[in-house]
Design a protein around this motif. Structure first.
Motif, PDB file in Angstrom:
ATOM      1  N   HIS A  30      15.589  -9.211   3.679  1.00 57.07           N
ATOM      2  CA  HIS A  30      15.674  -8.131   4.690  1.00 57.07           C
ATOM      3  C   HIS A  30      15.445  -6.604   3.758  1.00 57.07           C
ATOM      4  O   HIS A  30      14.844  -5.634   4.551  1.00 57.07           O
ATOM      5  CB  HIS A  30      17.169  -8.116   5.357  1.00 57.07           C
ATOM      6  CG  HIS A  30      17.543  -6.652   6.146  1.00 57.07           C
ATOM      7  ND1 HIS A  30      16.910  -6.022   7.091  1.00 57.07           N
ATOM      8  CD2 HIS A  30      18.293  -5.731   5.798  1.00 57.07           C
ATOM      9  CE1 HIS A  30      17.180  -5.173   7.556  1.00 57.07           C
ATOM     10  NE2 HIS A  30      18.399  -4.793   6.838  1.00 57.07           N
ATOM     11  N   ILE A  31      16.191  -6.400   2.711  1.00 60.01           N
ATOM     12  CA  ILE A  31      15.863  -5.096   1.848  1.00 60.01           C
ATOM     13  C   ILE A  31      14.505  -5.208   1.477  1.00 60.01           C
ATOM     14  O   ILE A  31      13.877  -3.893   1.585  1.00 60.01           O
ATOM     15  CB  ILE A  31      17.045  -5.246   0.822  1.00 60.01           C
ATOM     16  CG1 ILE A  31      18.182  -5.189   1.273  1.00 60.01           C
ATOM     17  CG2 ILE A  31      16.577  -4.123  -0.324  1.00 60.01           C
ATOM     18  CD1 ILE A  31      19.437  -5.420  -0.085  1.00 60.01           C
ATOM     19  N   MET A  32      13.656  -6.146   1.076  1.00 61.83           N
ATOM     20  CA  MET A  32      12.341  -5.926   0.671  1.00 61.83           C
ATOM     21  C   MET A  32      11.400  -5.483   1.902  1.00 61.83           C
ATOM     22  O   MET A  32      10.646  -4.699   1.822  1.00 61.83           O
ATOM     23  CB  MET A  32      11.742  -7.388   0.226  1.00 61.83           C
ATOM     24  CG  MET A  32      12.405  -7.639  -1.199  1.00 61.83           C
ATOM     25  SD  MET A  32      12.337  -6.398  -2.303  1.00 61.83           S
ATOM     26  CE  MET A  32      10.461  -6.382  -2.812  1.00 61.83           C
ATOM     27  N   LEU A  33      11.582  -6.113   3.103  1.00 58.46           N
ATOM     28  CA  LEU A  33      10.881  -5.830   4.363  1.00 58.46           C
ATOM     29  C   LEU A  33      11.224  -4.114   4.731  1.00 58.46           C
ATOM     30  O   LEU A  33      10.242  -3.633   5.065  1.00 58.46           O
ATOM     31  CB  LEU A  33      11.145  -7.028   5.403  1.00 58.46           C
ATOM     32  CG  LEU A  33      10.524  -8.149   5.127  1.00 58.46           C
ATOM     33  CD1 LEU A  33      10.983  -9.240   6.364  1.00 58.46           C
ATOM     34  CD2 LEU A  33       9.231  -8.089   5.176  1.00 58.46           C
ATOM     35  N   ALA A  34      12.432  -4.133   4.725  1.00 57.49           N
ATOM     36  CA  ALA A  34      12.964  -2.596   5.009  1.00 57.49           C
ATOM     37  C   ALA A  34      12.268  -1.510   4.075  1.00 57.49           C
ATOM     38  O   ALA A  34      11.767  -0.700   4.495  1.00 57.49           O
ATOM     39  CB  ALA A  34      14.521  -2.411   5.017  1.00 57.49           C
ATOM     40  N   LEU A  35      12.255  -1.920   2.886  1.00 56.89           N
ATOM     41  CA  LEU A  35      11.665  -0.956   2.025  1.00 56.89           C
ATOM     42  C   LEU A  35      10.221  -0.592   2.353  1.00 56.89           C
ATOM     43  O   LEU A  35       9.428   0.549   2.132  1.00 56.89           O
ATOM     44  CB  LEU A  35      11.900  -1.458   0.526  1.00 56.89           C
ATOM     45  CG  LEU A  35      13.510  -1.094  -0.066  1.00 56.89           C
ATOM     46  CD1 LEU A  35      13.404  -1.962  -1.393  1.00 56.89           C
ATOM     47  CD2 LEU A  35      13.734   0.200  -0.069  1.00 56.89           C
ATOM     48  N   PHE A  36       9.590  -1.883   2.234  1.00 57.11           N
ATOM     49  CA  PHE A  36       7.924  -1.774   2.618  1.00 57.11           C
ATOM     50  C   PHE A  36       7.509  -1.339   3.913  1.00 57.11           C
ATOM     51  O   PHE A  36       6.642  -0.402   3.815  1.00 57.11           O
ATOM     52  CB  PHE A  36       7.343  -3.344   2.688  1.00 57.11           C
ATOM     53  CG  PHE A  36       7.258  -4.079   1.247  1.00 57.11           C
ATOM     54  CD1 PHE A  36       6.618  -3.177   0.188  1.00 57.11           C
ATOM     55  CD2 PHE A  36       7.659  -5.277   0.987  1.00 57.11           C
ATOM     56  CE1 PHE A  36       6.628  -3.795  -1.041  1.00 57.11           C
ATOM     57  CE2 PHE A  36       7.452  -5.813  -0.197  1.00 57.11           C
ATOM     58  CZ  PHE A  36       6.957  -5.229  -1.342  1.00 57.11           C
ATOM     59  N   PHE A  37       8.264  -1.632   4.883  1.00 54.94           N
ATOM     60  CA  PHE A  37       7.779  -0.713   6.249  1.00 54.94           C
ATOM     61  C   PHE A  37       8.295   0.620   6.226  1.00 54.94           C
ATOM     62  O   PHE A  37       7.804   1.323   6.916  1.00 54.94           O
ATOM     63  CB  PHE A  37       8.385  -1.602   7.460  1.00 54.94           C
ATOM     64  CG  PHE A  37       7.695  -2.880   7.807  1.00 54.94           C
ATOM     65  CD1 PHE A  37       6.581  -2.722   8.289  1.00 54.94           C
ATOM     66  CD2 PHE A  37       8.326  -3.863   7.563  1.00 54.94           C
ATOM     67  CE1 PHE A  37       5.984  -3.899   8.535  1.00 54.94           C
ATOM     68  CE2 PHE A  37       7.536  -4.994   7.897  1.00 54.94           C
ATOM     69  CZ  PHE A  37       6.302  -5.113   8.556  1.00 54.94           C
ATOM     70  N   ALA A  38       9.543   0.909   5.512  1.00 54.70           N
ATOM     71  CA  ALA A  38       9.907   2.355   5.266  1.00 54.70           C
ATOM     72  C   ALA A  38       9.089   3.199   4.560  1.00 54.70           C
ATOM     73  O   ALA A  38       8.592   4.346   5.086  1.00 54.70           O
ATOM     74  CB  ALA A  38      11.142   2.302   4.796  1.00 54.70           C
TER      75      ALA A  38
END
Length: 242
Positions: free
Chosen positions: A175-183
Motif C-alpha cells: 500500500h505504501i509503495m503504490l501510494a508513493l508512486f501515484f502521489a
C-alpha cells in the motif's frame, strides 16, 4: 471514523470495507451453491472451481483426502477472506487492503492457532499434545533444558505472531509503495507540470508495474496463509511423529 466514535460498535472506513467484502464473498458462494447440479455451469462452476483449487492444491495436498476434506471449510474460509480483502488494495477509491492493519490478520491467525491447538488436544490430550510438540525424542536429557524452551516459544508463541505480521507487513508495504508512486505521478504531472511531466510519466509506469506485482503478492500471501494453516493442522495431527 464513519460513525459510532468512542463506542464499541464504532465503524471506520476499513471496518466498513471488511463488512462489505465479507457480505459479497458470502453472497457469491451462497448464490453459486444454492442449488448445485451434477454438471455445474455458470456461477456454480466458478464457485466449485475456486473451492476445488483450494481443496486439491492446499487441503488435500498437505492433509490427505480425509483430513483435507474435514478441515477444508476453515482453510478455504481463510484463503478466500485473505485474497479478497487483499484485493481491495488495488481497487480504485478503496486503495488499501484491510489486512494492512493488524486486526484482521490477527483474527485469522487466531483461528488457525486455535484450530491447531484444538486438533492436537483432542487427539493427544492437553499435556500429551504439549509434550509431543516440544519434547524431541532421542535427545540427551541435558539438551532438553535448551531445546524445550526454544520449541515452546517457536511452536506456541511465534507461529501466530509470524502468521499475523507476515500478512500485515506485506500488504502495508505494498500500500505504501503504490501510494508513493501515484502521489508522485499526481505531483509531477498536475502540480508541477511542464518538464516535470516526464518524471510523472515514469512514476505512472512504475505505479502500473507495481500494481501487477501487487496482484502476485495478493495471491501469494493468501496461498501462504492457507498453506501454513494446513501445515500446522497436519503437525498437530502428527505431533507425536517428530
Amino acid at each position: 471514523m464513519l460513525f459510532g466514535e468512542d463506542t464499541w460498535w464504532g465503524m471506520d472506513r476499513l471496518m466498513l470495507i471488511r463488512v462489505v467484502v465479507a457480505v459479497l464473498v458470502a453472497a457469491f458462494f451462497a448464490l453459486a451453491l444454492r442449488s448445485p447440479k451434477i454438471v455445474p455451469s455458470g456461477l456454480q462452476n466458478v464457485g466449485e472451481s475456486f473451492i476445488d483449487w483450494v481443496r486439491i492444491n492446499i487441503a488435500e495436498e498437505i492433509l490427505g483426502k480425509e483430513n483435507g476434506r474435514k478441515f477444508l471449510p476453515i482453510i478455504a474460509s481463510i484463503f478466500f477472506a485473505t485474497i479478497f480483502l487483499n484485493l481491495t488494495s488495488i481497487i480504485p477509491f478503496l486503495n488499501i487492503s484491510t489486512n494492512a492493519r493488524i486486526g484482521m490478520p490477527l483474527v485469522m491467525a487466531a483461528v488457525a492457532y486455535i484450530t491447531y491447538c484444538w486438533v492436537g488436544i483432542a487427539r493427544f490430550g492437553f499435556f500429551g499434545f504439549i509434550r509431543s510438540s516440544i519434547v524431541l525424542p532421542g535427545v540427551p536429557l541435558p539438551i532438553h533444558f535448551l531445546l524445550v524452551p526454544i520449541e515452546f516459544v517457536s511452536t506456541f508463541i511465534l507461529r501466530p505472531f509470524t502468521l499475523t505480521v507476515r500478512l500485515m507487513a506485506n500488504m502495508l508495504s505494498g500500500h505504501i509503495m503504490l501510494a508513493l508512486f501515484f502521489a508522485a505521478t499526481q505531483f509531477f504531472i498536475i502540480d508541477k507540470s511542464g518538464i516535470w511531466s516526464v518524471a510523472g510519466l515514469g512514476s505512472l509506469v512504475a505505479a502500473v508495474g507495481f500494481t501487477f506485482f501487487e496482484l502476485l503478492v495478493i495471491a501469494l500471501q493468501a496461498y501462504i496463509f492457507a498453506l501454513l494453516t494446513a501445515v500446522y493442522i497436519d503437525q498437530s495431527i502428527h505431533a507425536d511423529a517428530h
